[in-house]
Design a protein around this motif. Structure first.
Motif, PDB file in Angstrom:
ATOM      1  N   TYR A 118      14.266   3.423   1.118  1.00 11.87           N
ATOM      2  CA  TYR A 118      13.753   4.790   0.996  1.00 11.87           C
ATOM      3  C   TYR A 118      13.395   5.115  -0.452  1.00 11.87           C
ATOM      4  O   TYR A 118      12.387   5.778  -0.727  1.00 11.87           O
ATOM      5  N   GLU A 119      14.204   4.633  -1.382  1.00 10.99           N
ATOM      6  CA  GLU A 119      14.037   5.009  -2.786  1.00 10.99           C
ATOM      7  C   GLU A 119      12.856   4.336  -3.460  1.00 10.99           C
ATOM      8  O   GLU A 119      12.245   4.910  -4.374  1.00 10.99           O
ATOM      9  N   VAL A 120      12.512   3.105  -3.036  1.00 12.20           N
ATOM     10  CA  VAL A 120      11.435   2.371  -3.716  1.00 12.20           C
ATOM     11  C   VAL A 120      10.103   2.440  -2.971  1.00 12.20           C
ATOM     12  O   VAL A 120       9.102   1.894  -3.443  1.00 12.20           O
ATOM     13  N   ALA A 180       0.818  -1.203   0.000  1.00  7.14           N
ATOM     14  CA  ALA A 180       0.000   0.000   0.000  1.00  7.14           C
ATOM     15  C   ALA A 180       0.855   1.259   0.000  1.00  7.14           C
ATOM     16  O   ALA A 180       0.628   2.204   0.737  1.00  7.14           O
ATOM     17  N   GLY A 181       1.876   1.266  -0.822  1.00  2.88           N
ATOM     18  CA  GLY A 181       2.643   2.471  -1.030  1.00  2.88           C
ATOM     19  C   GLY A 181       3.340   2.970   0.216  1.00  2.88           C
ATOM     20  O   GLY A 181       4.150   2.291   0.808  1.00  2.88           O
ATOM     21  N   MET A 182       3.008   4.182   0.672  1.00  4.40           N
ATOM     22  CA  MET A 182       3.795   4.905   1.658  1.00  4.40           C
ATOM     23  C   MET A 182       3.218   4.837   3.057  1.00  4.40           C
ATOM     24  O   MET A 182       3.325   5.779   3.830  1.00  4.40           O
ATOM     25  N   ASN A 183       2.521   3.761   3.426  1.00  2.00           N
ATOM     26  CA  ASN A 183       2.017   3.642   4.791  1.00  2.00           C
ATOM     27  C   ASN A 183       3.164   3.681   5.794  1.00  2.00           C
ATOM     28  O   ASN A 183       4.256   3.200   5.541  1.00  2.00           O
ATOM     29  N   ARG A 184       2.884   4.207   7.004  1.00  2.00           N
ATOM     30  CA  ARG A 184       3.885   4.197   8.061  1.00  2.00           C
ATOM     31  C   ARG A 184       4.024   2.789   8.599  1.00  2.00           C
ATOM     32  O   ARG A 184       3.103   2.002   8.577  1.00  2.00           O
ATOM     33  N   ARG A 185       5.208   2.481   9.122  1.00  2.00           N
ATOM     34  CA  ARG A 185       5.469   1.107   9.556  1.00  2.00           C
ATOM     35  C   ARG A 185       6.075   1.095  10.939  1.00  2.00           C
ATOM     36  O   ARG A 185       6.719   2.041  11.363  1.00  2.00           O
ATOM     37  N   HIS A 186       5.848  -0.012  11.622  1.00  2.00           N
ATOM     38  CA  HIS A 186       6.456  -0.203  12.935  1.00  2.00           C
ATOM     39  C   HIS A 186       7.843  -0.785  12.753  1.00  2.00           C
ATOM     40  O   HIS A 186       8.022  -1.776  12.049  1.00  2.00           O
ATOM     41  N   LEU A 187       8.824  -0.154  13.388  1.00  2.00           N
ATOM     42  CA  LEU A 187      10.186  -0.664  13.337  1.00  2.00           C
ATOM     43  C   LEU A 187      10.286  -1.835  14.285  1.00  2.00           C
ATOM     44  O   LEU A 187      10.173  -1.677  15.487  1.00  2.00           O
ATOM     45  N   MET A 188      10.472  -3.046  13.746  1.00  2.00           N
ATOM     46  CA  MET A 188      10.575  -4.249  14.557  1.00  2.00           C
ATOM     47  C   MET A 188      12.024  -4.673  14.658  1.00  2.00           C
ATOM     48  O   MET A 188      12.755  -4.666  13.681  1.00  2.00           O
ATOM     49  N   ALA A 231       9.898  -5.278 -12.914  1.00  2.00           N
ATOM     50  CA  ALA A 231       8.602  -5.943 -12.808  1.00  2.00           C
ATOM     51  C   ALA A 231       7.856  -5.479 -11.568  1.00  2.00           C
ATOM     52  O   ALA A 231       6.634  -5.272 -11.593  1.00  2.00           O
ATOM     53  N   MET A 232       8.576  -5.342 -10.451  1.00  2.00           N
ATOM     54  CA  MET A 232       7.927  -4.887  -9.219  1.00  2.00           C
ATOM     55  C   MET A 232       7.388  -3.472  -9.365  1.00  2.00           C
ATOM     56  O   MET A 232       6.291  -3.158  -8.884  1.00  2.00           O
ATOM     57  N   ARG A 233       8.137  -2.587 -10.024  1.00  2.00           N
ATOM     58  CA  ARG A 233       7.656  -1.229 -10.227  1.00  2.00           C
ATOM     59  C   ARG A 233       6.431  -1.216 -11.131  1.00  2.00           C
ATOM     60  O   ARG A 233       5.473  -0.477 -10.892  1.00  2.00           O
ATOM     61  N   THR A 234       6.451  -2.040 -12.167  1.00  4.16           N
ATOM     62  CA  THR A 234       5.319  -2.099 -13.089  1.00  4.16           C
ATOM     63  C   THR A 234       4.061  -2.582 -12.387  1.00  4.16           C
ATOM     64  O   THR A 234       2.966  -2.041 -12.589  1.00  4.16           O
ATOM     65  N   GLN A 235       4.194  -3.599 -11.540  1.00  3.11           N
ATOM     66  CA  GLN A 235       3.022  -4.147 -10.855  1.00  3.11           C
ATOM     67  C   GLN A 235       2.607  -3.302  -9.658  1.00  3.11           C
ATOM     68  O   GLN A 235       1.518  -3.469  -9.116  1.00  3.11           O
ATOM     69  N   GLY A 236       3.504  -2.409  -9.205  1.00  4.43           N
ATOM     70  CA  GLY A 236       3.164  -1.502  -8.116  1.00  4.43           C
ATOM     71  C   GLY A 236       3.268  -2.093  -6.735  1.00  4.43           C
ATOM     72  O   GLY A 236       2.754  -1.517  -5.764  1.00  4.43           O
TER      73      GLY A 236
END
Length: 335
Positions: A212-214, A5-13, A169-174
């Motif tokens: 960070y870049e992807v 889901a794109g840029m959701n915030r994440r918990h640092l585990m 391929a990953m960028r194309t599929q999102g």
């Protein structure tokens, strides 16, 4: 299929790991990643893994396939008995495992192997696990350019080749998820382990920068930091370390007697720890909701010295970049 889901915030585990000096006393305790406690379904997920002839790669290929994934298990120098054994097991258990030849130091094999996997899935790839790696022993001065190139070509450039082959391929599929298997020795240092720590430090940096870049493409990166586990990496370093030692001058050998004496021999590397900790943790991470996957997971049942470094690193990255144009990407990865 895996979706992000794109840029959701994440918990640092933060996971677990142990210093090389502690390997011999490591216990056989399991982590909390047991599928028995939390059933995991990876049906429909396509996974490409490097270094599947033994160790974490081989165990992972079986584990993810048993959880329903479509697995591309890669290894070099086909045909070989390990490939036949894995294919026989897959046929016997009706597991969706395809064995592909990829030597990650050879660009043409990387290109062809990833293309074969994409062809089999109709052009998509959900997960890349950069697991293949190697070790050599001895002090830094003893690491001639043959050994240095070999270690970096395998542990760093090999991962970069795979990443560049999979990302279009990953960028194309999102969406997509990349695991890079580093080591606790990619954060802390033990003298006398040659270029192993330098290459794993490099892979740590490559992985975080990539994350960070992807992030804006819906692609996530998770770094796996194992402590000591009894895999064949310890046996496989014997011959190249012995060859390296044979090239050293007496001056270098005598300058570091404690560090060169054991070159070309096998230690007990890993004690009684359970290598399945790594596939279990990876499977659990794949199954997590998009945007909640951690940047780093340290794995070992005894001690985790790199966790303090992981925490401070995340704090420094936030402080340095959270108010910059890179802030949203950094926050999505670290929070």
């Amino acid at each position: 299929m895996l979706h992000t889901a794109g840029m959701n915030r994440r918990h640092l585990m933060l996971g677990a790991g142990v210093l090389a000096a502690s390997y011999a006393v490591a216990s056989a305790a399991k982590t909390d990643d047991s599928p028995a406690l939390e059933p995991i379904d990876l049906s429909g997920v396509s996974i490409l893994i490097t270094g599947c002839s033994s160790g974490f790669g081989r165990l992972g290929a079986e584990h993810y396939a048993r959880l329903g994934a479509k697995v591309f298990a890669t290894m070099r120098n086909l045909p070989r008995p390990e490939a036949t054994e894995l294919e026989t097991l897959a046929a016997r258990e009706n597991l969706d495992i395809s064995v592909l030849e990829i030597d990650i130091t050879k660009q043409h094999q990387v290109t062809a192997g990833v293309a074969a996997a994409l062809d089999a899935t109709g052009g998509t790839l959900d997960v890349l696990i950069n697991n293949a790696g190697m070790a050599l022993s001895g002090p830094i001065e003893a690491q001639d350019m043959i050994a240095t190139h070999l270690l970096f070509d395998t542990n760093v450039y090999g991962a970069q080749r795979m990443i560049r082959a999979a990302l279009p391929a990953m960028r194309t599929q999102g969406h997509g998820l990349i695991f890079n298997v580093t080591s606790q020795l990619g954060r802390v240092i033990i003298p006398g382990i040659g270029q192993y720590s330098p290459t794993k430090f490099a892979l740590e940096a490559l992985s975080e920068q990539l994350a960070y870049e992807v992030a804006s493409h819906g692609i996530e990166v998770t770094i796996i930091q194992p402590g000591g586990y009894p895999t064949e990496i310890w046996a496989k370093q014997v011959d190249p370390s012995k060859a390296l030692k044979s090239r050293l001058s007496d001056d270098v050998l005598q300058a570091y007697p404690r560090m060169t004496a054991g070159m070309g021999t096998q230690n007990n590397g890993g004690g009684n720890t359970d290598p399945m900790d790594i596939p279990r943790a990876i499977a659990k991470t794949i199954a997590q909701p998009a945007g909640s996957r951690p940047l780093r997971i340290a794995l070992h049942p005894v001690a985790r010295p790199q966790e303090a470094i992981n925490t401070v690193s995340a704090q420094v990255q936030r402080a340095m970049l959270e108010d910059s144009p890179y802030g949203p990407a950094v926050k999505s990865v670290l929070d």
